[in-house]
Design an enzyme around this catalytic site. Structure first.
Site, PDB file in Angstrom:
ATOM      1  N   HIS A  54       0.709  -1.203  -0.154  1.00  0.00           N
ATOM      2  CA  HIS A  54       0.158  -0.008   0.023  1.00  0.00           C
ATOM      3  C   HIS A  54       0.995   1.217   0.165  1.00  0.00           C
ATOM      4  CE1 HIS A  54      -3.237  -2.664   0.766  1.00  0.00           C
ATOM      5  NE2 HIS A  54      -2.693  -3.119   1.861  1.00  0.00           N
ATOM      6  N   HIS A 216      -7.146  -4.549  -0.885  1.00  0.00           N
ATOM      7  CA  HIS A 216      -6.633  -5.851  -1.471  1.00  0.00           C
ATOM      8  C   HIS A 216      -7.198  -6.422  -2.368  1.00  0.00           C
ATOM      9  CE1 HIS A 216      -6.355  -5.043   2.990  1.00  0.00           C
ATOM     10  NE2 HIS A 216      -5.003  -5.133   2.805  1.00  0.00           N
TER      11      HIS A 216
END
Length: 329
Positions: A54, A216
């Site tokens: 991320h 995700h």
């Protein structure tokens, strides 16, 4: 799969080596996947983290005015309790530690376990859970709303409160105020590929997009054919506004966050529509952040985060910060 990497099992380790090599104001705790400030300050400490992939979240927000430590798990995998505990021990200055946790089952369980262990060692510890995603209530990774890019506003504002010398209870109260007032939703044009798997995390048709995607690759509310950028922004913003409590005349901060493979030009096209819509409702934008703040490897798409401001939050949002990914004088 094409990745700029060496061995997949060294992906996170070598990334962290690169971060500290590039930023000498940071250091890595030996034997861990924890990044901390090289020159800590005696104050309440903020610890956050989660799965890697991320970036710049979370290590990119370690520094003055934001986080004191970031814990990186494997790609899209929560860090273990012992890693989180190492971070807590490393940054505790005797004034307490606040854990900022995104609402994913693994993150919540492992961070809470580490908090319990730290408390048994006599460390004053509190935690907050960010659940800003208005797209879905439950998903592959969560019970309840997911924590996504709005978490960066929590890092910034709670970090400023801690940097100003506020006590643990006050820093937690301010973090919870941000969490109550930030709402987000995203979409994806294409999937990403986790290095260890070598395959896309999901499949979209050439003309399909996923609305309400998680960071995700979790499914969102629905798939649909690609539409005009303004129409997609309207879909996300309408849902955010419906959940946010923002009304005409309010003042807000906006984050238009790229998921890893969306050109800046397209992010600005999307932000243009956000600004137009808010202006039409007499909602003033105090601060606009357009760029990559919480990505999903090379996923194409974006999310919108809307934070309703009051004088306290505005002042802390405007406070100085100096981190690899967020600098403000």
């Amino acid at each position: 799969m094409k990745k700029l990497m060496n061995q997949p099992d060294q992906y996170v380790d070598q990334m962290l080596e690169g971060i500290v090599a590039a930023h000498p104001e940071l250091k890595r705790i030996a034997g861990t996947q924890v990044i901390v400030r090289a020159h800590p300050k005696a104050k309440v400490a903020l610890v956050s983290g989660g799965g890697s992939g991320h970036e710049p979240a979370h290590a990119g927000y370690v520094g003055v005015g934001m986080l004191d430590a970031a814990v990186s798990g494997s790609v899209f995998t929560s860090p273990t309790p012992d890693q989180v505990l190492s971070a807590i021990r490393a940054v505790d200055q005797g004034q307490g530690v606040l854990l900022v946790i995104k609402n994913y089952t693994g993150d919540v369980m492992n961070f809470e376990m580490a908090a319990d262990l730290a408390s048994m060692e006599g460390i004053a510890i509190e935690k907050v859970i960010v659940a800003d995603d208005v797209a879905v209530e439950n998903s592959t990774y969560t019970v309840g709303q997911r924590g996504i890019a709005g978490t960066v506003f929590v890092h910034k504002i709670a970090g400023a409160a801690a940097e100003a010398g506020m006590d643990l209870a006050t820093v937690k109260r301010i973090a919870e105020k941000v969490i109550a007032n930030v709402h987000s939703m995203g979409m994806a044009l294409s999937p990403c590929t986790v290095p260890a798997s070598g395959k896309p995390s999901f499949v979209l048709g050439e003309d399909e997009v996923e609305i309400g995607i998680g960071i995700h690759g979790e499914p969102g509310t629905h798939r649909e054919n690609l539409r005009l950028a303004d129409e997609i922004v309207d879909t996300l913003l309408d849902r955010i506004l419906a959940h946010s409590g923002v009304v005409d005349g309010d003042e807000v901060a906006v984050m238009l966050n790229g998921l890893g493979a969306t050109p800046q030009s397209e992010l600005y096209i999307a932000y243009r529509r956000v600004a137009e819509r808010l202006r039409a409702r007499n909602i003033a934008v105090h601060k606009a952040l357009v760029g990559e703040y919480m990505t999903s490897l090379e996923m194409a798409g974006f999310s919108i985060s809307l934070l309703k401001l009051d004088d306290e939050l505005m002042s802390l949002l405007d406070a100085p910060a100096d981190t690899p990914a967020y600098r403000q004088s």
